[in-house]
Design a protein around this motif. Structure first.
Motif, PDB file in Angstrom:
ATOM      1  N   SER A 115       0.850  -1.190   0.000  1.00  0.00           N
ATOM      2  CA  SER A 115       0.000   0.000   0.000  1.00  0.00           C
ATOM      3  C   SER A 115       0.885   1.239   0.000  1.00  0.00           C
ATOM      4  CB  SER A 115      -0.940   0.006   1.208  1.00  0.00           C
ATOM      5  OG  SER A 115      -0.214   0.120   2.420  1.00  0.00           O
ATOM      6  N   LEU A 116       0.346   2.337  -0.558  1.00  0.00           N
ATOM      7  CA  LEU A 116       1.137   3.535  -0.780  1.00  0.00           C
ATOM      8  C   LEU A 116       0.411   4.782  -0.284  1.00  0.00           C
ATOM      9  CD1 LEU A 116       2.173   2.826  -4.498  1.00  0.00           C
ATOM     10  CD2 LEU A 116       3.529   2.345  -2.449  1.00  0.00           C
ATOM     11  N   ALA A 117       1.192   5.769   0.150  1.00  0.00           N
ATOM     12  CA  ALA A 117       0.672   7.089   0.510  1.00  0.00           C
ATOM     13  C   ALA A 117       1.777   8.099   0.264  1.00  0.00           C
ATOM     14  CB  ALA A 117       0.215   7.132   1.961  1.00  0.00           C
ATOM     15  N   LEU A 118       1.404   9.330  -0.037  1.00  0.00           N
ATOM     16  CA  LEU A 118       2.380  10.365  -0.350  1.00  0.00           C
ATOM     17  C   LEU A 118       2.081  11.615   0.472  1.00  0.00           C
ATOM     18  CD1 LEU A 118       4.781  10.996  -2.293  1.00  0.00           C
ATOM     19  CD2 LEU A 118       3.097  11.972  -3.860  1.00  0.00           C
ATOM     20  N   THR A 119       3.096  12.124   1.158  1.00  0.00           N
ATOM     21  CA  THR A 119       2.980  13.378   1.912  1.00  0.00           C
ATOM     22  C   THR A 119       4.198  14.225   1.583  1.00  0.00           C
ATOM     23  OG1 THR A 119       4.089  12.481   3.866  1.00  0.00           O
ATOM     24  CG2 THR A 119       1.695  12.275   3.790  1.00  0.00           C
ATOM     25  N   GLY A 120       4.045  15.140   0.634  1.00  0.00           N
ATOM     26  CA  GLY A 120       5.173  15.973   0.257  1.00  0.00           C
ATOM     27  C   GLY A 120       6.279  15.154  -0.380  1.00  0.00           C
TER      28      GLY A 120
ATOM     29  N   GLY B 117      12.264  15.681   9.262  1.00  0.00           N
ATOM     30  CA  GLY B 117      13.075  14.573   8.781  1.00  0.00           C
ATOM     31  C   GLY B 117      12.279  13.332   8.462  1.00  0.00           C
ATOM     32  N   GLY B 118      10.932  13.437   8.499  1.00  0.00           N
ATOM     33  CA  GLY B 118      10.105  12.298   8.129  1.00  0.00           C
ATOM     34  C   GLY B 118       9.949  11.254   9.206  1.00  0.00           C
ATOM     35  N   THR B 119      10.085  11.642  10.472  1.00  0.00           N
ATOM     36  CA  THR B 119       9.839  10.706  11.562  1.00  0.00           C
ATOM     37  C   THR B 119       8.344  10.502  11.747  1.00  0.00           C
ATOM     38  OG1 THR B 119       9.852  12.495  13.182  1.00  0.00           O
ATOM     39  CG2 THR B 119      11.957  11.366  12.751  1.00  0.00           C
ATOM     40  N   LEU B 120       7.969   9.368  12.319  1.00  0.00           N
ATOM     41  CA  LEU B 120       6.568   9.064  12.610  1.00  0.00           C
ATOM     42  C   LEU B 120       6.373   8.971  14.119  1.00  0.00           C
ATOM     43  CD1 LEU B 120       5.420   6.304  10.057  1.00  0.00           C
ATOM     44  CD2 LEU B 120       4.962   8.765  10.002  1.00  0.00           C
ATOM     45  N   THR B 121       5.345   9.684  14.607  1.00  0.00           N
ATOM     46  CA  THR B 121       4.977   9.605  16.016  1.00  0.00           C
ATOM     47  C   THR B 121       3.519   9.208  16.107  1.00  0.00           C
ATOM     48  OG1 THR B 121       6.554  11.344  16.614  1.00  0.00           O
ATOM     49  CG2 THR B 121       4.797  10.845  18.197  1.00  0.00           C
TER      50      THR B 121
ATOM     51  N   ASN C 299      -2.725  18.172   3.614  1.00  0.00           N
ATOM     52  CA  ASN C 299      -2.086  18.147   4.928  1.00  0.00           C
ATOM     53  C   ASN C 299      -0.944  17.132   4.899  1.00  0.00           C
ATOM     54  OD1 ASN C 299      -1.357  17.870   7.627  1.00  0.00           O
ATOM     55  ND2 ASN C 299      -3.449  18.140   8.372  1.00  0.00           N
ATOM     56  N   ARG C 300       0.267  17.635   4.881  1.00  0.00           N
ATOM     57  CA  ARG C 300       1.436  16.760   4.773  1.00  0.00           C
ATOM     58  C   ARG C 300       1.979  16.301   6.115  1.00  0.00           C
ATOM     59  NH1 ARG C 300       5.078  19.890   0.150  1.00  0.00           N
ATOM     60  NH2 ARG C 300       3.515  19.826  -1.524  1.00  0.00           N
TER      61      ARG C 300
ATOM     62  N   TYR D 133      -4.483   3.624  13.060  1.00  0.00           N
ATOM     63  CA  TYR D 133      -3.468   4.344  13.811  1.00  0.00           C
ATOM     64  C   TYR D 133      -3.192   5.670  13.123  1.00  0.00           C
ATOM     65  CZ  TYR D 133      -2.645  -0.371  15.607  1.00  0.00           C
ATOM     66  OH  TYR D 133      -2.806  -1.612  16.158  1.00  0.00           O
ATOM     67  N   ALA D 134      -3.199   6.749  13.894  1.00  0.00           N
ATOM     68  CA  ALA D 134      -2.924   8.083  13.372  1.00  0.00           C
ATOM     69  C   ALA D 134      -1.513   8.488  13.761  1.00  0.00           C
ATOM     70  CB  ALA D 134      -3.939   9.084  13.924  1.00  0.00           C
ATOM     71  N   TYR D 135      -0.736   8.965  12.788  1.00  0.00           N
ATOM     72  CA  TYR D 135       0.647   9.360  13.018  1.00  0.00           C
ATOM     73  C   TYR D 135       0.845  10.828  12.670  1.00  0.00           C
ATOM     74  CZ  TYR D 135       1.831   4.378  13.126  1.00  0.00           C
ATOM     75  OH  TYR D 135       1.903   3.046  13.434  1.00  0.00           O
ATOM     76  N   ALA D 136       1.706  11.478  13.415  1.00  0.00           N
ATOM     77  CA  ALA D 136       2.210  12.802  13.061  1.00  0.00           C
ATOM     78  C   ALA D 136       3.552  12.618  12.374  1.00  0.00           C
ATOM     79  CB  ALA D 136       2.359  13.669  14.301  1.00  0.00           C
TER      80      ALA D 136
END
Length: 348
Positions: free
Chosen positions: A130-135, A209-213, A185-186, A202-205
């Motif tokens: 699966s794929l997603a793009l943010t910026g 540097g492209g970290t996921l929280t 919203n990137r 699951y929702a991530y911020a």
């Protein structure tokens, strides 16, 4: 968890059709003309629309992505691809990304020339699905084995692009998670846990540097069972889920994934949900014959009868201008035929 046998599915589909037929629009409200084009595919996985063209992937057992005109006519094929599954377009619709789980890779194509412009190796045994793009970040949900799922990231802003795996560090995924981002919203990423009942999201911020929280997780039973599709509205204010049960697509505030704020009835086994690019209309469908268009408040705008088989999970796409819906169905009775449905949608 629902066990789907052919005879049981047929009976449920017939029952659902009988219950919904009485509520179909009158002739004065009938949906505009639509088309159904048989595809040179026996199975289908995903569909996206670039405006003048639509792209349909054949799934893990296929080697082709079919190219269709805006009205659904087959005009070409991207061939020789090992197991093309999830599809994703760049915001400018000039690049098509194709997940190739059987090759542990993601391919990129120019949507004008149809020439492959890049191929990203995600690592042996990753199976990106699966794929997603943010910026600048292309995210992929991967996993070949049970409890081997995780999230990877391709930094497209670097030359050469850099691939990083194991981005989800605080939870386990049974298989490759479903991923989606928001058009405007990137800073957020949404991941769905498939193949489990109950399902979860699951929702991530997305940090510097492209970290996921991980910021929040759905309540234990909020999503339902057998998750098939997830989506975000353009601003990531609302998330949508389509699961085998309950028999409705659900909308949740992104800030509180506990109780649905709106529900969109679909009939048995919801399979797909897709907001329009401007977020003003929500397409929702079960894997039987009906496809609905709703306002975000739950008001029904349009209803279509697809026919020709069963809707593919996640198999919906809006045209960029919102004038058409594309839907994928496949025949599970033995005919081995996939179909692309093009549905002209009146302005809402």
């Amino acid at each position: 968890m629902h066990i789907r046998k052919g005879t049981t599915r047929a009976a449920l589909a017939a029952l659902t059709a009988g219950l919904l037929t009485a509520a179909l629009p009158t002739p004065a409200q009938a949906a505009p003309a639509q088309t159904a084009t048989p595809l040179p595919l026996t199975t289908v996985a995903d569909v996206v629309s670039a405006g003048d063209r639509a792209f349909v992937s054949g799934g893990r057992s296929s080697t082709d992505v079919v190219v269709a005109s805006a009205t659904g006519a087959v005009v070409g094929t991207l061939s020789g691809l090992p197991g093309p599954s999830d599809l994703l377009l760049s915001p400018d619709r000039q690049t098509l990304y194709v997940a190739l789980p059987t090759a542990n890779a993601i391919a990129a194509f120019d949507t004008g020339s149809l020439v492959e412009s890049a191929r990203y190796d995600t690592g042996a045994g990753e199976c990106p699905s699966s794929l997603a793009l943010t910026g600048r970040y292309l995210w992929f949900g991967y996993g070949c084995d049970q409890w081997g799922g995780n999230i990877g990231r391709i930094d497209l802003g670097r030359q050469p692009a850099r691939v990083t795996t194991g981005m989800a560090t605080t939870q386990d995924f049974y298989g490759a998670p479903l991923l989606t981002g928001a058009l405007q919203n990137r800073s957020v990423l949404l991941a769905g846990q498939m193949s489990l009942s109950p399902a979860s999201v699951y929702a991530y911020a997305i940090g510097t540097g492209g970290t996921l929280t991980l910021t929040r997780t759905s309540d234990w039973t909020a999503i339902g069972s057998n998750l098939q599709d997830i989506a975000l509205d353009p601003t990531a204010t609302t998330l949508y889920t389509a699961a085998g049960a309950p028999y409705e697509v659900q909308a949740f505030p992104f800030a509180d994934i506990t109780t649905p704020s709106v529900t969109f009835p679909t009939g048995a086994y919801p399979a797909a949900v897709e907001p329009s690019r401007d977020g003003t209309r929500i397409a929702a469908a079960a894997d039987t014959s009906y496809l609905f268009v709703y306002r975000p408040d739950g008001t029904e705008l349009n209803r279509f009868v697809l026919g020709g088989g069963e809707l593919s999970p996640g198999g919906l796409a809006w045209s960029p201008n919102g004038a058409r819906l594309y839907a994928l169905s496949y025949d599970w009775t033995g005919r081995n035929q996939a179909t692309l449905h093009v549905l002209p949608v009146p302005a809402g």
